[in-house]
Design a protein around this motif. Structure first.
Motif, PDB file in Angstrom:
ATOM      1  N   GLY A  39       0.783  -1.231   0.000  1.00  0.00           N
ATOM      2  CA  GLY A  39       0.000   0.000   0.000  1.00  0.00           C
ATOM      3  C   GLY A  39       0.813   1.278   0.000  1.00  0.00           C
ATOM      4  N   THR A  40       0.134   2.343  -0.365  1.00  0.00           N
ATOM      5  CA  THR A  40       0.700   3.685  -0.369  1.00  0.00           C
ATOM      6  C   THR A  40       0.287   4.395   0.910  1.00  0.00           C
ATOM      7  OG1 THR A  40       0.449   3.734  -2.766  1.00  0.00           O
ATOM      8  CG2 THR A  40       0.768   5.848  -1.657  1.00  0.00           C
ATOM      9  N   VAL A  41       1.223   5.093   1.524  1.00  0.00           N
ATOM     10  CA  VAL A  41       0.926   5.820   2.760  1.00  0.00           C
ATOM     11  C   VAL A  41       0.198   7.116   2.417  1.00  0.00           C
ATOM     12  CG1 VAL A  41       1.917   6.947   4.778  1.00  0.00           C
ATOM     13  CG2 VAL A  41       2.935   4.844   3.907  1.00  0.00           C
ATOM     14  N   THR A  42      -0.915   7.345   3.102  1.00  0.00           N
ATOM     15  CA  THR A  42      -1.696   8.572   2.919  1.00  0.00           C
ATOM     16  C   THR A  42      -2.499   8.834   4.195  1.00  0.00           C
ATOM     17  OG1 THR A  42      -3.191   9.748   1.424  1.00  0.00           O
ATOM     18  CG2 THR A  42      -3.700   7.432   1.868  1.00  0.00           C
ATOM     19  N   ARG A  43      -3.362   9.818   4.144  1.00  0.00           N
ATOM     20  CA  ARG A  43      -4.241  10.123   5.274  1.00  0.00           C
ATOM     21  C   ARG A  43      -5.672   9.831   4.844  1.00  0.00           C
ATOM     22  NH1 ARG A  43      -1.688  11.366   9.662  1.00  0.00           N
ATOM     23  NH2 ARG A  43      -3.508  12.288  10.612  1.00  0.00           N
ATOM     24  N   ALA A  44      -6.436   9.241   5.753  1.00  0.00           N
ATOM     25  CA  ALA A  44      -7.848   8.937   5.480  1.00  0.00           C
ATOM     26  C   ALA A  44      -8.718   9.640   6.513  1.00  0.00           C
ATOM     27  CB  ALA A  44      -8.081   7.432   5.538  1.00  0.00           C
ATOM     28  N   HIS A  45      -9.872  10.067   6.072  1.00  0.00           N
ATOM     29  CA  HIS A  45     -10.846  10.692   6.962  1.00  0.00           C
ATOM     30  C   HIS A  45     -11.845   9.615   7.394  1.00  0.00           C
ATOM     31  CE1 HIS A  45     -13.184  13.919   8.714  1.00  0.00           C
ATOM     32  NE2 HIS A  45     -14.269  13.344   8.216  1.00  0.00           N
ATOM     33  N   VAL A  46     -12.028   9.442   8.700  1.00  0.00           N
ATOM     34  CA  VAL A  46     -12.958   8.441   9.230  1.00  0.00           C
ATOM     35  C   VAL A  46     -14.367   9.022   9.148  1.00  0.00           C
ATOM     36  CG1 VAL A  46     -13.563   6.993  11.191  1.00  0.00           C
ATOM     37  CG2 VAL A  46     -11.159   7.542  10.754  1.00  0.00           C
ATOM     38  N   TYR A  64     -15.346   3.136   8.563  1.00  0.00           N
ATOM     39  CA  TYR A  64     -15.205   3.366   7.135  1.00  0.00           C
ATOM     40  C   TYR A  64     -14.736   4.790   6.925  1.00  0.00           C
ATOM     41  CZ  TYR A  64     -18.058  -0.823   6.940  1.00  0.00           C
ATOM     42  OH  TYR A  64     -18.525  -2.089   7.117  1.00  0.00           O
ATOM     43  N   GLY A  65     -13.995   5.005   5.852  1.00  0.00           N
ATOM     44  CA  GLY A  65     -13.481   6.341   5.597  1.00  0.00           C
ATOM     45  C   GLY A  65     -13.236   6.586   4.133  1.00  0.00           C
ATOM     46  N   SER A  66     -12.639   7.725   3.846  1.00  0.00           N
ATOM     47  CA  SER A  66     -12.327   8.106   2.469  1.00  0.00           C
ATOM     48  C   SER A  66     -10.932   8.714   2.432  1.00  0.00           C
ATOM     49  CB  SER A  66     -13.372   9.075   1.938  1.00  0.00           C
ATOM     50  OG  SER A  66     -13.472  10.193   2.792  1.00  0.00           O
ATOM     51  N   TRP A  67     -10.298   8.585   1.266  1.00  0.00           N
ATOM     52  CA  TRP A  67      -8.938   9.069   1.095  1.00  0.00           C
ATOM     53  C   TRP A  67      -8.713   9.384  -0.375  1.00  0.00           C
ATOM     54  CZ3 TRP A  67     -10.382   4.279   2.787  1.00  0.00           C
ATOM     55  CH2 TRP A  67     -10.260   3.236   1.878  1.00  0.00           C
ATOM     56  N   ASN A  68      -7.672  10.162  -0.629  1.00  0.00           N
ATOM     57  CA  ASN A  68      -7.269  10.493  -2.002  1.00  0.00           C
ATOM     58  C   ASN A  68      -5.965   9.772  -2.309  1.00  0.00           C
ATOM     59  OD1 ASN A  68      -9.389  12.280  -2.635  1.00  0.00           O
ATOM     60  ND2 ASN A  68      -8.375  13.892  -1.452  1.00  0.00           N
ATOM     61  N   ILE A  69      -5.946   9.145  -3.466  1.00  0.00           N
ATOM     62  CA  ILE A  69      -4.721   8.482  -3.909  1.00  0.00           C
ATOM     63  C   ILE A  69      -4.563   8.764  -5.406  1.00  0.00           C
ATOM     64  CG2 ILE A  69      -5.709   6.203  -4.381  1.00  0.00           C
ATOM     65  CD1 ILE A  69      -2.491   6.621  -2.560  1.00  0.00           C
ATOM     66  N   ASP A  70      -3.467   9.336  -5.776  1.00  0.00           N
ATOM     67  CA  ASP A  70      -3.186   9.711  -7.171  1.00  0.00           C
ATOM     68  C   ASP A  70      -4.295  10.581  -7.751  1.00  0.00           C
ATOM     69  OD1 ASP A  70      -0.802   8.271  -7.151  1.00  0.00           O
ATOM     70  OD2 ASP A  70      -1.807   6.418  -7.789  1.00  0.00           O
ATOM     71  N   GLU A  89     -12.044  12.273  12.291  1.00  0.00           N
ATOM     72  CA  GLU A  89     -10.626  12.643  12.283  1.00  0.00           C
ATOM     73  C   GLU A  89      -9.910  12.049  11.076  1.00  0.00           C
ATOM     74  OE1 GLU A  89      -8.548  11.860  15.875  1.00  0.00           O
ATOM     75  OE2 GLU A  89     -10.130  12.650  17.143  1.00  0.00           O
ATOM     76  N   ASP A  90      -8.721  12.597  10.812  1.00  0.00           N
ATOM     77  CA  ASP A  90      -7.856  12.042   9.781  1.00  0.00           C
ATOM     78  C   ASP A  90      -6.832  11.133  10.444  1.00  0.00           C
ATOM     79  OD1 ASP A  90      -9.158  13.429   7.826  1.00  0.00           O
ATOM     80  OD2 ASP A  90      -7.727  15.088   7.768  1.00  0.00           O
ATOM     81  N   VAL A  91      -6.613   9.960   9.846  1.00  0.00           N
ATOM     82  CA  VAL A  91      -5.650   8.996  10.383  1.00  0.00           C
ATOM     83  C   VAL A  91      -4.679   8.591   9.282  1.00  0.00           C
ATOM     84  CG1 VAL A  91      -7.174   8.079  12.172  1.00  0.00           C
ATOM     85  CG2 VAL A  91      -7.212   7.066   9.906  1.00  0.00           C
ATOM     86  N   ARG A  92      -3.482   8.210   9.684  1.00  0.00           N
ATOM     87  CA  ARG A  92      -2.460   7.741   8.742  1.00  0.00           C
ATOM     88  C   ARG A  92      -2.775   6.296   8.378  1.00  0.00           C
ATOM     89  NH1 ARG A  92       2.448   5.055   8.974  1.00  0.00           N
ATOM     90  NH2 ARG A  92       4.017   5.810   7.511  1.00  0.00           N
ATOM     91  N   VAL A  93      -2.836   5.996   7.092  1.00  0.00           N
ATOM     92  CA  VAL A  93      -3.169   4.648   6.623  1.00  0.00           C
ATOM     93  C   VAL A  93      -2.255   4.258   5.467  1.00  0.00           C
ATOM     94  CG1 VAL A  93      -5.612   4.770   7.287  1.00  0.00           C
ATOM     95  CG2 VAL A  93      -4.919   5.533   5.019  1.00  0.00           C
ATOM     96  N   ARG A  94      -2.270   2.975   5.178  1.00  0.00           N
ATOM     97  CA  ARG A  94      -1.703   2.444   3.936  1.00  0.00           C
ATOM     98  C   ARG A  94      -2.881   1.953   3.120  1.00  0.00           C
ATOM     99  NH1 ARG A  94       3.856   0.866   3.506  1.00  0.00           N
ATOM    100  NH2 ARG A  94       4.990   1.470   5.351  1.00  0.00           N
ATOM    101  N   VAL A  95      -2.929   2.303   1.837  1.00  0.00           N
ATOM    102  CA  VAL A  95      -4.092   1.969   1.019  1.00  0.00           C
ATOM    103  C   VAL A  95      -3.681   1.277  -0.277  1.00  0.00           C
ATOM    104  CG1 VAL A  95      -5.472   3.862   1.931  1.00  0.00           C
ATOM    105  CG2 VAL A  95      -4.147   4.217  -0.126  1.00  0.00           C
ATOM    106  N   THR A  96      -4.573   0.403  -0.725  1.00  0.00           N
ATOM    107  CA  THR A  96      -4.533  -0.151  -2.077  1.00  0.00           C
ATOM    108  C   THR A  96      -5.980  -0.203  -2.545  1.00  0.00           C
ATOM    109  OG1 THR A  96      -4.703  -2.422  -1.292  1.00  0.00           O
ATOM    110  CG2 THR A  96      -2.496  -1.603  -1.728  1.00  0.00           C
ATOM    111  N   GLY A  97      -6.298   0.551  -3.576  1.00  0.00           N
ATOM    112  CA  GLY A  97      -7.661   0.562  -4.098  1.00  0.00           C
ATOM    113  C   GLY A  97      -8.660   1.021  -3.053  1.00  0.00           C
ATOM    114  N   SER A  98      -9.622   0.151  -2.741  1.00  0.00           N
ATOM    115  CA  SER A  98     -10.666   0.522  -1.779  1.00  0.00           C
ATOM    116  C   SER A  98     -10.423  -0.094  -0.411  1.00  0.00           C
ATOM    117  CB  SER A  98     -12.034   0.070  -2.307  1.00  0.00           C
ATOM    118  OG  SER A  98     -12.052  -1.331  -2.424  1.00  0.00           O
ATOM    119  N   ARG A  99      -9.209  -0.453  -0.121  1.00  0.00           N
ATOM    120  CA  ARG A  99      -8.891  -1.070   1.164  1.00  0.00           C
ATOM    121  C   ARG A  99      -7.796  -0.256   1.851  1.00  0.00           C
ATOM    122  NH1 ARG A  99     -10.307  -6.339   2.833  1.00  0.00           N
ATOM    123  NH2 ARG A  99      -9.182  -6.756   4.741  1.00  0.00           N
TER     124      ARG A  99
END
Length: 145
Positions: A39-46, A64-70, A89-99
């Motif tokens: 996954g790519t490191v980004t911030r997600a909003h819960v 569940y949350g949302s995030w921006n990637i590319d 809040e915004d949390v630090r996550v690693r994401v791939t697609g919708s996970r």
């Protein structure tokens, strides 16, 4: 149970424990581990947390949350958040697609260690149980096969 059946059960029981327990671990923690590894490191909003019942006396929050990637906005379940204290809040996550996951590699390795200890314990139990059955079947109770 005769001696040869007990020895075969011992052999297959140990093999079965060393195959099924790691497969169960991969089934449970594999997806989060894959997201962590690739996954790519980004911030997600819960955005929301739903309470799910676990058995008679327990419950857990699934968030569940949302995030921006590319430049693309994605949303989905965020693994590793089990508390609605993060709601909004915004949390630090690693994401791939919708996970997404907040879980660290350390927590994944901890559960792998638990699976390893469980496999060893089951193997020892199976070894002792079916060795004793094989000895009983031959009438040898002295402790030597």
């Amino acid at each position: 149970m005769d001696r040869s059946t007990a020895l075969a059960a011992r052999r297959y029981g140990i093999i079965l424990s060393w195959v099924t327990i790691p497969l169960c671990w991969l089934f449970i923690d594999g997806p989060s581990l894959w997201v962590y590894a690739t996954g790519t490191v980004t911030r997600a909003h819960v955005d929301r947390c739903d309470v799910r019942s676990i058995g008679r006396s327990g419950s857990t929050d699934i968030c569940y949350g949302s995030w921006n990637i590319d430049g693309t906005r994605r949303s989905g379940k965020i693994d590793g958040i089990r508390d609605d204290d993060y709601l909004g809040e915004d949390v630090r996550v690693r994401v791939t697609g919708s996970r997404a996951t907040t879980r660290a590699l350390r927590s994944e390795l901890n559960t792998a260690g638990i699976a390893l200890v469980l496999a060893v314990a089951v193997s020892i139990y199976v070894w002792i149980r079916f060795t004793l059955m094989a000895r009983t079947a031959t009438g040898n109770r002295s402790g030597h096969p």
